[in-house]
Design a protein around this motif. Structure first.
Motif, PDB file in Angstrom:
ATOM      1  N   ARG A   8      -9.114  27.979 -16.104  1.00 29.38           N
ATOM      2  CA  ARG A   8      -8.854  26.899 -16.830  1.00 29.38           C
ATOM      3  C   ARG A   8      -7.479  26.257 -16.935  1.00 29.38           C
ATOM      4  O   ARG A   8      -7.164  25.208 -16.789  1.00 29.38           O
ATOM      5  N   ARG A  11      -6.691  24.470 -13.417  1.00 25.67           N
ATOM      6  CA  ARG A  11      -7.648  23.366 -13.591  1.00 25.67           C
ATOM      7  C   ARG A  11      -6.861  22.344 -14.420  1.00 25.67           C
ATOM      8  O   ARG A  11      -6.896  21.152 -13.905  1.00 25.67           O
ATOM      9  N   ALA A  44      -9.230  24.985  -7.855  1.00 35.50           N
ATOM     10  CA  ALA A  44      -8.331  24.267  -8.927  1.00 35.50           C
ATOM     11  C   ALA A  44      -6.975  24.300  -8.133  1.00 35.50           C
ATOM     12  O   ALA A  44      -6.268  23.121  -8.411  1.00 35.50           O
TER      13      ALA A  44
END
Length: 347
Positions: A8, A11, A44
């Motif tokens: 995350r 990303r 990512a």
């Protein structure tokens, strides 16, 4: 800290700490982070990039994820060479023996096919009986005895890179400068050479398409090597056409001998060592009507027929075309030197 948190973070464009990168590399090496999460993280990185500090930290963590070679028992200044990959790139098969013949020890760890590019190990294995799985003692002993060894990394060398390398090949993340730089230099640092020469391919047949992207990758590679106190120089070379005239593992070995891959959909797919093509004409060559442009080597007539439309589309005939320069830039710790400027492509 979890892999999901780091996926995350990247990303969303955040930088990783050294601790976070170490966590990811350890998880890749020992299998505690599954492939699907590593693949998501690689994508990512491909989309968001990494800072120079992150790339350096990733490289050092990968190099330290396994055994590192000590070549101090080999007399002389040990050198290594690496190419970032292209089409028909057989330079190691010629350059390595030539350098060794001058009394300079060549200790080279090579890789396998990645994306559309062939791997040096795959090319060498097209020679019946050729072994690339040398143990460390065999590798060092061969350099001492004959001046050169080319082998794959052992199971305990840079294990994290083995995992990332296979995943990049099957997840569309091959063409990421931080991932290329960390993969290349982690193996080079672990291999223990004193000096490293890097061949950074740029063009439609390479993983970086432009000279500017090639310069960026070359700078990243040289910066990592220099920071690790290894004499490092990179050349940006042209990959707008295959290097030499043969493309395909066995064919390239044959051409290399005279001068002295096949891709995958899944990381478990075998590589056919015998297929390929031989170019009869390259950029700048004169062509007469009816002349053969290339010869395709395939397992069956159907396989040969399937590649012909793409092969025909790769050729363009013009009233005038100049041969392309091979060496474009030299990148070292002291800066970038322009060796040649590219001419516009013929229309």
């Amino acid at each position: 800290m979890t892999a999901l948190e780091l996926i995350r973070d990247k990303r969303d464009g955040h930088a990783h700490s050294e601790e976070a990168i170490g966590f990811l590399v350890r998880g890749a090496a020992d299998g505690t982070i599954p492939d699907y999460q590593l693949a998501a993280w690689l994508m990512a990185v491909r989309l968001r990039g990494m800072s120079d500090a992150e790339t350096s930290a990733l490289t050092l963590a990968m190099a330290a994820s396994g055994r590192q070679l000590d070549l101090s028992s080999i007399p002389g200044r040990k050198v290594d060479k690496h190419s970032t990959g292209g089409v028909g790139d057989k330079a190691t098969l010629v350059v390595g023996p030539l350098v060794a013949s001058l009394g300079i020890p060549v200790a080279k760890l090579s890789g396998r096919a990645l994306g559309h590019s062939g791997g040096t190990l795959d090319k060498l294995e097209s020679i019946e009986g050729f072994r690339v799985d040398l143990e460390v003692d065999e590798f060092i002993g061969q350099v001492r005895r004959i001046g050169i060894a080319i082998a794959g990394q052992t199971a305990d060398m840079v294990p994290a890179d083995k995992v990332f390398y296979a995943l990049r090949d099957t997840t569309g993340t091959v063409d990421s400068v931080p991932l290329i730089a960390s993969s290349v230099m982690s193996k080079k640092l672990a291999a223990g050479a004193d000096a490293i020469v890097l061949d950074v391919k740029a063009g439609r047949g390479a993983f970086v398409a432009t000279v500017e992207e090639g310069e960026a990758l070359a700078r990243a590679l040289v910066a990592i090597g220099t920071a690790a106190k290894r004499e490092t120089v990179a050349y940006v070379t042209d990959m707008e056409q295959p290097l030499g005239r043969a493309v395909g593992n066995a064919l390239e070995v044959g051409l290399a001998v005279k001068s002295l891959g096949a891709g995958r959909d899944r990381k478990t797919d075998p590589i056919d060592l015998s297929v390929g093509l031989v170019l009869q004409k390259k950029v700048g060559d004169k062509v007469q009507a009816g002349e053969t442009l290339a010869v395709v080597h395939a397992r069956s007539a159907d396989q040969a027929a399937a590649v012909l439309p793409r092969l025909r589309a790769a050729f363009a005939i013009a009233s005038d075309a100049r041969p392309r320069p091979l060496f474009l830039r030299r990148v070292s710790a002291s800066g970038i030197e322009t060796l040649a400027e590219l001419q516009p492509r013929p229309s």
